[in-house]
Design an enzyme around this catalytic site. Structure first.
Site, PDB file in Angstrom:
ATOM      1  N   SER A 283       0.826  -1.214   0.000  1.00 22.09           N
ATOM      2  CA  SER A 283       0.000   0.000   0.000  1.00 22.09           C
ATOM      3  C   SER A 283       0.852   1.252   0.000  1.00 22.09           C
ATOM      4  O   SER A 283       0.492   2.264  -0.621  1.00 22.09           O
ATOM      5  CB  SER A 283      -0.934   0.001   1.214  1.00 22.09           C
ATOM      6  OG  SER A 283      -0.186   0.034   2.425  1.00 22.09           O
ATOM      7  N   GLY A 385      -6.998  -3.229   7.258  1.00 19.38           N
ATOM      8  CA  GLY A 385      -6.925  -3.799   5.919  1.00 19.38           C
ATOM      9  C   GLY A 385      -5.529  -4.243   5.534  1.00 19.38           C
ATOM     10  O   GLY A 385      -5.345  -4.880   4.494  1.00 19.38           O
ATOM     11  N   THR A 443      -5.035   5.153   2.793  1.00 14.79           N
ATOM     12  CA  THR A 443      -5.161   4.464   4.073  1.00 14.79           C
ATOM     13  C   THR A 443      -5.127   2.955   3.852  1.00 14.79           C
ATOM     14  O   THR A 443      -5.217   2.472   2.726  1.00 14.79           O
ATOM     15  CB  THR A 443      -6.485   4.808   4.784  1.00 14.79           C
ATOM     16  OG1 THR A 443      -7.563   4.105   4.153  1.00 14.79           O
ATOM     17  CG2 THR A 443      -6.773   6.297   4.759  1.00 14.79           C
ATOM     18  N   CYS A 444      -5.019   2.225   4.970  1.00 20.97           N
ATOM     19  CA  CYS A 444      -5.162   0.760   4.957  1.00 20.97           C
ATOM     20  C   CYS A 444      -6.419   0.367   5.720  1.00 20.97           C
ATOM     21  O   CYS A 444      -6.496  -0.722   6.285  1.00 20.97           O
ATOM     22  CB  CYS A 444      -3.944   0.105   5.588  1.00 20.97           C
ATOM     23  SG  CYS A 444      -2.454   0.251   4.608  1.00 20.97           S
ATOM     24  N   SER A 445      -7.388   1.244   5.742  1.00 20.84           N
ATOM     25  CA  SER A 445      -8.616   1.000   6.490  1.00 20.84           C
ATOM     26  C   SER A 445      -9.644   0.273   5.637  1.00 20.84           C
ATOM     27  O   SER A 445      -9.668   0.407   4.411  1.00 20.84           O
ATOM     28  CB  SER A 445      -9.204   2.326   6.984  1.00 20.84           C
ATOM     29  OG  SER A 445     -10.466   2.131   7.574  1.00 20.84           O
TER      30      SER A 445
END
Length: 702
Positions: A283, A385, A443-445
């Site tokens: 990411s 995530g 983001t990694c959400s």
């Protein structure tokens, strides 16, 4: 060790051997192979006292709070932000690992303490219960063997006391663990791990690992050559993976993807140790490449959070060929600044500038950021995530409280609201930089509240700088993504067995064309795009005057030319005046390159007649033209033979004479005109002499 202790150990050996040790969380060590060897040694013999202290502080802040009716083990008051002093990055990683493992098995460890009568212990205050639980996890992980004391470590009194106390209860603790397994019919110790954590760890362990190439030190070709020499084979995609294989990432050209089974071997390669290959979540590489694609040759980049130094270094490597600078916000301490400078220097990065201010403290008019064109915003998010959330939390120095969210598998509504508000404030602040052309938000959400909703709220906030608004645009990856991974203008990768989760949005500053482009150019552009259907653009008065002046000049120039050189306009009517000068007709013939070339005059007359007959005259007029042409031929016979020679590029002033000579006096031209007019009047009074001239044979008639 005394014999009594040996006998004591053998008495409970069967119990211990029947107990599975906890699976260790494999976390990459950025220090390379030397660091990995140290970790292996420490894991078999215990940890230095400082690591136990830091792990206990972390666990105290992330442990599971229980209701009063279940509260059997007391931990004292929570410390929201404990002061921790990590010796180095390795010590920090091991401390977090130890604390998170204690959190995963908190219920089991507490039950072991109660069943073995090890707790309560009145000599151990509640404030040290966290240290007791953390050290119990480590004791069980070492199969209840005695911890080794390293000569170089600094001893802590509390750690030594609790360590000795637990070791004295090792037999009872091992028996308590065995009873717990029998009670819950647990085939392995993993039974006690929450299902959400178990699934996440299994996915993380099978997830392919990504390394980006530091092209400041080595090229892609050299890396591939080195890997092939070590027996690794390149394949097209992750789906083609065998054990010793790798692939180039489909989105980032400088990222190599490997099977998870090769992780430890890769970390021990010289390529990794020399900072030529760097392990990082994909990411972050996506975010860096998205920012680089929006950057001009001389534009600078603002990295809103220091996060992982690897992200900053990757941005630096991608912009090394240009004059761009990378400004990194939030480097507060001089020690942190020195640490980052050493890391960047080791990786060969030179275009990085460290700023003490947090991103929201920066003024959009800061003169240092005058050339900044792109903002890279990687805000703190829930990280759920990510393929390995623990790794991301550690590498980017995130809040340790995120470990509790990771353990639960979800984020509470209150915490999610706080995260989203912070993200929105940072994104709105980014929109205020009037010289920044684009913002990359990543983001990694897995929550829309941290992703789409934040971006839309920011765009709807009405932030305008110099009356210019912002808009969403597709990222550079949109063209190489399938429909499932991209929605609308956002780029998304859902967490899966082969990929980490990622959300990415690109916001562009709309160009203020109203101030820079004149109205006439705007209308011309709109007309070209067919946006002004039926509307005729009115020309400015100055332009009209210029056109009139040009026409006058053209008319004057035309009057100054000799009459013999003037062009005869094409006549479409049936009544063609015979008084039109022959010179004009001849000139028209020359312009159209219709020079007669046939030997026989009759054939030439017939051919030219056929080309003109359909549009200009009737059959009767054609016969008159032939008669007039024959008449004109007799006169032409008396002129100079040179007038019958064809020319391709003859000046208009010579066209009437039909002579190949380069200079013909106008007097001869006028004389010829008068003689031809006289003969033509007798032959056909209503015939156009222009057509007659076109049918005139060029070869001399004997």
């Amino acid at each position: 060790m005394p014999d009594s202790e040996s006998n004591l150990r053998s008495s409970h050996e069967d119990v211990v051997n029947g107990t599975s040790v906890l699976n260790e969380m494999k976390i990459s060590d950025e220090k390379g192979s030397a660091g990995k060897k140290t970790v292996t040694q420490i894991e078999k013999n215990g940890y230095p006292d400082s690591i136990y202290i830091n792990a206990a502080k972390i666990f105290q802040g992330i442990r599971t709070e229980k209701s009063k009716d279940r509260l059997l083990v007391r931990y004292g008051e929570n410390s929201e932000s404990p002061m921790m002093d990590f010796k180095d990055e390795h010590s920090k990683r091991v401390s977090y690992e130890l604390a998170f493992n204690a959190l995963k098995y908190q219920d089991l460890l507490e039950e072991m303490l109660l069943n073995s009568k090890t707790y309560p212990c009145y000599s151990i205050p509640d404030e040290l219960t966290s240290l007791l639980v953390v050290m119990l996890y480590d004791l069980q992980d070492r199969k209840f063997k005695k911890r080794k004391i390293f000569a170089e470590e600094e001893l802590v009194e509390e750690v030594q006391e609790i360590g000795d106390y637990l070791y004295s209860y090792r037999t009872k603790l091992a028996a308590a663990l065995a009873r717990c397994r029998i009670k819950y019919d647990a085939l392995s110790i993993e039974y006690f791990v929450p299902e959400t954590i178990s699934k996440q760890e299994k996915r993380a362990s099978a997830l392919p690992v990504c390394f980006w190439i530091n092209t400041l030190k080595i090229s892609l070709e050299d890396v591939i050559r080195d890997l092939e020499m070590k027996g690794l084979k390149k394949v097209e995609s992750v789906s083609d993976f065998d054990h010793y294989t790798y692939a180039v990432d489909q989105h980032c050209h400088d990222v190599l993807v490997f099977p998870s089974s090769l992780r430890e071997e890769l970390l021990n390669l010289d390529l990794f140790e020399d900072c030529k290959l760097l392990l990082q979540d994909k990411s972050r590489s996506l975010a860096v490449h998205a920012a680089q694609a929006l950057l001009s040759e001389s534009g600078d980049v603002i990295v809103a959070h220091v996060g992982s130094h690897l992200t900053v270094a990757h941005m630096s490597v991608l912009t090394n060929h240009s004059t761009s600078k990378i400004f990194v916000c939030g480097v507060k301490s001089s020690a942190k600044e020195e640490e980052l400078k050493n890391s960047f220097s080791h990786m060969g990065c030179e275009n990085i500038w460290l700023l003490q201010e947090d991103f929201t403290e920066l003024k959009p008019t800061d003169p240092r950021l005058e050339k900044a064109k792109v903002i890279l915003l990687l805000p703190q998010c829930s990280e759920l995530g990510a393929g390995n959330p623990m790794e991301l939390i550690l590498s980017e120095h995130r809040d340790s409280g995120l470990l509790q969210d990771l353990f639960q598998g979800f984020v509470s509504e209150d915490k999610l609201r706080i995260l989203a508000e912070t993200q929105l404030n940072e994104l709105v602040h980014a929109l205020k930089f009037n010289k920044v052309q684009a913002i990359v938000y990543c983001t990694c959400s897995i929550y829309p509240e941290e992703n789409e909703l934040v971006v839309r709220k920011a765009l709807e906030s009405g932030v305008e700088v110099d009356k210019v608004r912002h808009r969403l645009i597709p990222s550079v990856f949109s063209t190489c993504s399938n429909s499932e991974s991209s929605t609308e203008m956002f780029f998304k990768l859902e967490p899966s067995e082969i990929s980490s989760g990622c959300f990415l949005a690109v916001i562009e500053r709309e160009k203020d064309i109203s101030k820079k482009v004149p109205a006439k150019d705007l209308l011309a552009s709109a007309t070209a795009k067919e946006l002004l259907d039926g509307i005729i653009e009115e020309k400015p008065k100055e332009e009209v005057k210029k056109q009139k002046v040009k026409r006058k000049h053209k008319a004057a120039a035309s009057d100054n030319k000799p009459k013999a050189a003037k062009l005869l306009h094409h006549q479409t009517g049936a009544n063609v005046k015979a008084e039109v000068p022959v010179s004009k007709a001849a000139s028209k013939i020359k312009e159209k390159h219709e020079c007669p070339k046939k030997a026989a005059s009759d054939i030439q007359e017939k051919h030219m007649h056929q080309n003109k007959a359909a549009s200009n005259t009737s059959q009767k007029t054609v016969h008159q033209k032939k008669a007039a042409s024959n008449t004109a031929q007799k006169k032409v016979h008396k002129k100079k033979a040179a007038t019958n020679t064809p020319q391709k590029n003859v000046q208009r002033t010579k066209a009437a004479s039909n002579t190949p000579q380069k200079k013909v006096h106008q007097k001869k031209v006028v004389s010829n005109i008068q003689e031809k007019n006289a003969r033509q009047t007798k032959a056909a009074s209503n015939v156009s002499t222009s057509k007659a001239a076109s049918n005139t044979p060029q070869k001399k008639v004997p």
